[in-house]
Design an enzyme around this catalytic site. Sequence first.
Site, short mmCIF file in Angstrom:
data_model
loop_
_atom_site.label_atom_id
_atom_site.label_comp_id
_atom_site.label_asym_id
_atom_site.label_seq_id
_atom_site.Cartn_x
_atom_site.Cartn_y
_atom_site.Cartn_z
N ARG A 20 18.57 48.71 28.79
CA ARG A 20 17.81 47.67 29.48
C ARG A 20 16.61 48.25 30.23
O ARG A 20 15.50 47.72 30.16
CB ARG A 20 18.70 46.89 30.44
CG ARG A 20 19.69 45.99 29.73
CD ARG A 20 20.62 45.32 30.71
NE ARG A 20 21.37 46.35 31.42
CZ ARG A 20 22.00 46.17 32.57
NH1 ARG A 20 21.96 45.00 33.17
NH2 ARG A 20 22.67 47.15 33.14
N ASN A 38 22.40 42.53 29.37
CA ASN A 38 23.63 42.87 28.65
C ASN A 38 24.41 41.60 28.38
O ASN A 38 24.32 40.63 29.14
CB ASN A 38 24.51 43.81 29.48
CG ASN A 38 24.04 45.24 29.46
OD1 ASN A 38 23.28 45.65 28.60
ND2 ASN A 38 24.51 46.02 30.41
#
Length: 99
Positions: A20, A38
Amino acid sequence: MHEVVRQVMIRGRVQGVGFRYWTMREAIRFGVGGWVRNRRDGSVEALFAGSTEAVAEMITRCRSGPEFARVDDIEDQPVAANALKMIRPGERFSQLPTV
């Protein structure tokens, strides 16, 4: 310049490897807006908005990901621009909570 919005699902060893953060850094570098998060199933989901070329480059880069990631599969599809409403105010690209 044509603007596009694409939703991307990335599967493999993509959580716990900085995916990320890497995605956010790369998106800012390429001038792409959107978000990344996520998912509880172990995947990473991202939304990329920008020029056709910049978004295509982001998707290509996600096929490799950061150093310790292993990408097994990527799916991407066009989405409506209203999907961008999840971006935090004042940010061009956001990291969102897990869903």
